[in-house]
Structures are given as C-alpha cells and as structure tokens.
Design an enzyme around this catalytic site. Sequence first.
Site, PDB file in Angstrom:
ATOM      1  CB  THR A 130       9.919  -4.579 -10.269  1.00  0.00           C
ATOM      2  OG1 THR A 130      10.061  -5.742  -9.446  1.00  0.00           O
ATOM      3  CG2 THR A 130       8.704  -4.798 -11.169  1.00  0.00           C
ATOM      4  CD  GLU A 132       8.024 -10.187  -8.042  1.00  0.00           C
ATOM      5  OE1 GLU A 132       6.972 -10.762  -8.329  1.00  0.00           O
ATOM      6  OE2 GLU A 132       8.947 -10.729  -7.429  1.00  0.00           O
ATOM      7  CE1 TYR A 154       4.542  -3.772  -8.218  1.00  0.00           C
ATOM      8  CE2 TYR A 154       6.007  -5.652  -8.515  1.00  0.00           C
ATOM      9  CZ  TYR A 154       5.820  -4.304  -8.257  1.00  0.00           C
ATOM     10  OH  TYR A 154       6.900  -3.495  -8.049  1.00  0.00           O
ATOM     11  CE  LYS A 158       6.030  -1.172 -10.374  1.00  0.00           C
ATOM     12  NZ  LYS A 158       6.444   0.233 -10.292  1.00  0.00           N
TER      13      LYS A 158
END
Length: 347
Positions: A130, A132, A154, A158
């Site tokens: 991601t 992110e 998160y 990831k």
Amino acid sequence: MQTTKKALITGITGQDGAYLAQLLLEKGYLVTGTFRRSSSVNFWRIAELGIEQHPNLNLVEYDLTDLSSSIRLIESTRPDEVYNLAAQSFVGVSFDQPVTTASITGIGAVNLLEAIRIVHPKARFYQASTSEMFGKVQAVPQVESTPFYPRSPYGVAKLYAHWMTVNYRESYGIFGSSGILFNHESPLRGREFVTRKITDSVAKIVLNKLDVLELGNMDAKRDWGYAREYVEGMWRILQADEPDTFVLATNRTETVRDFVTMAFRGANLDVEWKGKGEQETGHCARTGKLLVRVSPKFYRPAEVDLLIGDPSKAQRELGWKAETSLEQLCQMMVDADLRRNETGFSF
Ligand code: NDP
Ligand code: GDR
C-alpha cells in the site's frame, strides 16, 4: 494442453477480493475465496456482482492469523496463484488495535508465505502492499524506489509484510510479488472509508435521511483510482516473467474537501466552504443550509498528508494504466448510493 488455472484469494468478502474473483472467473480460473467465520458472514459484494453462486467459485472459511490453517489451505487447494488481500485494512482502527493489526496485516502474510514455502513453493504469491507505506512522503510523486516512512500501525504492519514478500523471493526463490497500490474506490468500497462515507452521506442528505456530513481532516490529499482497474493490475503483476514490485496509481491527487465538493455536485448541489480547521463548514450554495462540518473525533494521531503515485513502471512493463477519471468514479459512487438509499438497501 492448457489446464485450467487455480487461484486462491484471501479476503473475498472485501472490495478488491470481490472484483478480483469476478475478473478471474471471467478469465476461466477456478477460484477459491476465503471468508472469516462470524455470526453473520456478509457476501453482499459477490452477490451484487452476481458471482456468489458461480460454479467455479469455491468459498472456504479461513483466518489468516492461523499458521496451521494456512498450511492446510495451500495443501488442499494447491493454487497456481495466491492473492493475499485479507487484512485489517482500516488505518483509523489500526491506532486502536495495533496488535491485532500487526497479527492480521503483518504476520498473516508470513503465515501464507510459510505455507507456500513448506507445501507448494511453485505457487505465485501477490501481496497487497500500500501507498500507506510511504506515509510521511520522502519524494513526490512516489515510485517503487521512494523510501518508506509509514505513519500508522497499519502502514508499519504492511511494510513488514512487504519486506517479507521480498525476502521470500530473494531467500527461497518464491515468486512473491508486491503491488504498492494507491487508494482505489468503487461502489463496493466499505462505508468506513472516506470516499464511500461521503457518497453514501450525500445520497442520504439529498433524500432527507441525514442532516449533516461530519468529517475529520479535509486537507489530506489522496491519489484515488477505480478498484476494478486495480485488480486487473494485480493479475498482470502475477503474469509477469519475474516477481517484482509495482506501483499502481493514477498520478493525480486531490483533497478530501475536493472529493466532497465533487460528490455533492454529482447530486446537483453546489457547496460553499467557510472557516478554517475545526471551524470549517460546507453549505448549500443556493439555500445556505449546513451540509458539512468537521468533527475532531475523525482525526488520526498521525496523518499521511499527501499521496501521489507514478505508475510508469507498471505502464511500461505490464501495459497497465488507470483510465477512469476521479469525476467518473465519484459520479458512479454517488449514483449507486442514491439508488441503494432510495430502495432502502445500503451496505
Ligand atoms: P477490505 O477491508 O474491503 O477487505 C479486507 C478483507 O480481509 C475482508 O474480506 C476481510 O474479511 C478480510 N479479513 C480481515 N481480517 C481477516 C483475517 N484475520 N483472516 C482472514 N480474512 C480477513 O479491503 P480492500 O478490499 O479495500 O483491500 C484489499 C487489500 O488491499 C487489503 O489488504 C488492503 O489493506 C490492501 N490495500 C487496499 C487499498 C485500497 O485503496 N482499497 C490500497 C492498498 C492496499 P471480513 O469481511 O470478514 O472483514
Ligand atoms: P486511507 O483511507 O487512510 O487513505 O487508507 P480513508 O478513506 O480511511 O482516509 C483517507 C483520508 O481521509 C481522511 N478523512 C477521513 N477518513 C475516514 N475514513 N473517515 C472520515 O470521516 C475522514 N475525514 C477525513 C483521513 O484522515 C485520510 O487522510 C485506505 C485504505 O483502503 C487502506 O487499506 C489502503 O492501504 C490505503 O487507502 C491506500
């Protein structure tokens, strides 16, 4: 003779899992999709896509956090391709549940990689990485080589799963690929994510089912694409000759506020903005009625301010390109939510 390919998708009840299952079934794959045990499993997305009863779709119960289940799942399905889409994927919740998020979103991917290494090393593995992971961005736009700086539990989880995918590729020769996907949305997006929250609320306001839309940080900028096109990108990533990492993005970024304006316009309402920060409000340009206000309860302890991806590598090597404009995507979501709210059927 070409045999039918088998794919395993973790997280078929999610937005991407549903679209990917549909795509692979159309391509003639035998698809196994995993869902979690719960008191009321929700298959509304695959039902809406009309594939719930497809003869080539096999639904199995599975929790990503369980290693022995992961081994048995890979052993019983022996898939050609594994798409690991399951995750605790909501950034906001990851601040409240960092350990659960690490377990599902981080270790969960390693459970699958271990299962592949132990029982079926020929399987190709796709990890849902991601944007992110770029977090507090170190370069604009972001590409595959941009340094990572995640800003949420998160994002950190990831990043761990991402590097483990690279590590299993380099250590054991597993075909492990990673798609660094920027935000992608659709009428099947969960209502906790900002775009769908906005389009669903716009529909409810227009139909007099909701008074005011409350949001957090409206200055955040995101690179939003259409999910259906991104799952095609996932498939292309696993068809490449070599395992690798690819950014999928549109190369356009807009603020949350811009998306709100666009969504109201999609329902024939113009918004006028007043004030700044926590005092900011959005009003109907015609009547002056309050439509949008800020609620700090939606702020995050740390924010990702700006994401914009450069997908040149995917375009060059995979022939993948985002085609749907943000205006088209937003209109599609507003129309779907108006329809659902009119009929009283809205997930
Ligand atoms: P969703 O949140 O819609 O779907 C997540 C899926 O994971 C659901 O099917 C969920 O099941 C399942 N899941 C959650 N926990 C577990 C668990 N412990 N065991 C098994 N399954 C579990 O996500 P999206 O479809 O939007 O995203 C797909 C993947 O891509 C995710 O990994 C996400 O982090 C990642 N990603 C998404 C982007 C986006 O913009 N959409 C961008 C970049 C990456 P249940 O229905 O039971 O909750
Ligand atoms: P994101 O998506 O965190 O980018 O993660 P989300 O839609 O939740 O937030 C986008 C931005 O909007 C701001 N925001 C709000 N967000 C939500 N959810 N609700 C609000 O009321 C609100 N108000 C403002 C957020 O602060 C943020 O800046 C998504 C997920 O799909 C991840 O799984 C995925 O990895 C990334 O996209 C790429």
